[in-house]
Design an enzyme around this catalytic site. Structure first.
Site: not given
Ligand code: CMC
Length: 428
Positions: A304, A362
């Site tokens: 998140h 989720d």
């Molecule tokens: N699985 C594997 N690796 C992950 C995941 C995941 N679900 N989420 C983040 N990472 C890794 C990412 O690859 C990155 O690694 P590195 O630093 O080595 O490049 C690091 O963690 C930081 O990720 P980010 O994409 O920079 O983080 P963000 O804050 O931009 O993204 C997120 C947040 C929710 C979009 C992301 O965690 C994600 O895609 N999760 C899966 C989708 C999901 O479950 N979304 C629902 C969110 S909660 C409901 C809502 O409020 O909408």
């Protein structure tokens, strides 16, 4: 003492006021920078507070979520969705008389205009319900001209009531259309959550009898999804609303933003992922893929932007999930076993620990909704239904402030500099 931050720009030193909230981080106010012809650059709003709000507070490090000061866990335990919607909209829990009046107001508006049902016929039967939802909710603005003056508090109140009241009806119509069953009218003798389940699962031939534990679970799912501060869809609603657009189209814009798998679409994606994994022995393969920087696969329902600890909504959802599975007898389902084991492995894996990736709301909501009989294509629709209470509260908060500004970000331009147009005849 008033805090300030100093910024040195070439020869100039700029003092920027620092604002303090009642909870959480301070913010440096940068509005004066535009007068100096310089802008801040923050793609993804990683360091930007886009508005001031009194509705919802998240402490991502501690895993705390408050609506108007009340813990999400307490709201789930002691409240109900309509009471939470009232709280979000008006700032206080309703008195007994207010709660009664609010329920009556909602009940008065649960039906949609008969003409609206013809919109559905324009969609293919296999259309994704979110696609239908975006269109139909936006189209509400073509029916309620009597409440579209956003400068009129009474119009804003009626629009909010209409949206909260009609969303379950529209959501259930999306489902009924997809399976070829007749639309069900709302039954106002039922609670908000039961009415939704009734419109989803009853038919004109047979009213479905629903276990109270499942009704309570549905209500909790609504509460859990009601609001979540300035997420992508809420920011979209605020941005659309900042132009003076009417609330129905603003909510429709929010629904569009919610659909993406990085946001509300993650519940559908999480369940699909659990199905894809299938059995516990295949989990290591998927964990390895999630960790591989060359593979775009992510564990859906994990991570998140704000929570760097267990998502408090996921904790409630996990408990609700157990209760629903016990009632429906699906506790032994392979999906649930995969979910529990996947969570255990990920929470002990260095990759996930280092990046503070915990299950989010989720992760368990998909399994719970599925056990309630709701198909995965409807998961994000359920999210949208509940989040409408938060969206409309945030929209209302914004437009109630006199002289609010249209949201108009600037950019760092890195394209071509001015050049001469080359006529087609002179091009290769
Ligand atoms: N699985 C594997 N690796 C992950 C995941 C995941 N679900 N989420 C983040 N990472 C890794 C990412 O690859 C990155 O690694 P590195 O630093 O080595 O490049 C690091 O963690 C930081 O990720 P980010 O994409 O920079 O983080 P963000 O804050 O931009 O993204 C997120 C947040 C929710 C979009 C992301 O965690 C994600 O895609 N999760 C899966 C989708 C999901 O479950 N979304 C629902 C969110 S909660 C409901 C809502 O409020 O909408």
């Amino acid at each position: 003492m008033n805090k300030s931050a100093s910024l040195s720009l070439d020869e100039q030193k700029v003092e920027l006021p620092v604002k303090e909230g009642t909870l959480g981080f301070d913010v440096v106010e940068v509005t004066s920078l535009s007068k100096l012809d310089v802008f801040t650059f923050d793609p993804g709003f990683m360091s930007t507070a886009a508005c001031e709000s009194k509705i919802t507070y998240i402490d991502g490090e501690k895993g705390v979520l408050l609506h108007r000061g009340y813990l999400i866990k307490e709201l789930c335990e002691h409240s109900n969705f309509l009471e939470v919607a009232f709280l979000l909209l008006y700032g206080e829990l309703p008195t007994k008389a207010q709660a009664k009046q609010f329920n009556t107001d909602i009940n008065l508006h649960t039906m949609v205009h008969e003409q609206l049902r013809y919109f559905f016929n324009g969609f293919r039967a296999d259309a994704h319900p979110m696609a239908i939802m975006v269109g139909v909710v936006g189209a509400l603005s073509a029916f309620y001209y009597d409440s579209l003056d956003i400068t009129n508090p009474e119009h804003r109140r009626i629009s909010a009531i209409r949206l909260i009241a009609k969303m379950p009806t529209i959501a259930a119509m999306c489902y009924k259309y997809s399976i070829g069953q007749p639309f069900m009218y709302p039954n106002n003798d039922l609670s908000y959550a039961e009415n939704f389940l009734h419109m989803m699962f009853s038919t004109p031939c047979e009213a479905m009898k629903i276990n109270p534990i499942l009704i309570r679970a549905m209500d909790q799912i609504f509460i859990i999804h009601a609001d979540h501060e300035q997420n992508a869809s809420t920011s979209t609603v605020r941005m659309a609303g900042s132009t003076g657009a009417n609330p129905f189209v603003c909510i429709s814009a929010g629904i569009a933003a919610l659909w993406g798998p990085a946001h509300g679409g993650a519940n559908e994606a999480a369940l699909n992922m659990l199905k894809q994994i299938g059995t516990v022995d295949r989990i290591p393969e998927f964990i390895a893929r999630a960790k591989d920087p060359n593979d775009s696969f992510r564990l859906m329902g994990f991570g998140h932007r704000v929570y760097k600890n267990y998502d408090p909504r996921a904790k409630v959802m996990q408990q609700t999930c157990h209760e629903v599975l016990a009632v429906t007898g699906k506790g032994d389902s392979p999906l649930f076993k995969v979910a529990v084991e996947l969570e255990r492995i990920a929470l002990n894996d260095e990759y996930f620990i280092q990046r503070k990736l915990y299950p989010n709301v989720d992760f368990y909501s998909g399994i719970t909704l599925s056990a309630l009989g709701i198909p995965s294509s409807m998961f994000t629709v359920v999210f949208a239904l509940a989040r409408t209470s938060g969206w409309i509260s945030q929209w209302s908060e914004m437009v109630s402030v006199p002289n609010y500004k249209i949201a108009r970000p600037r950019q760092l331009y890195t394209g071509a500099t001015e050049r001469d147009f080359v006529p087609m005849a002179e091009r290769e």
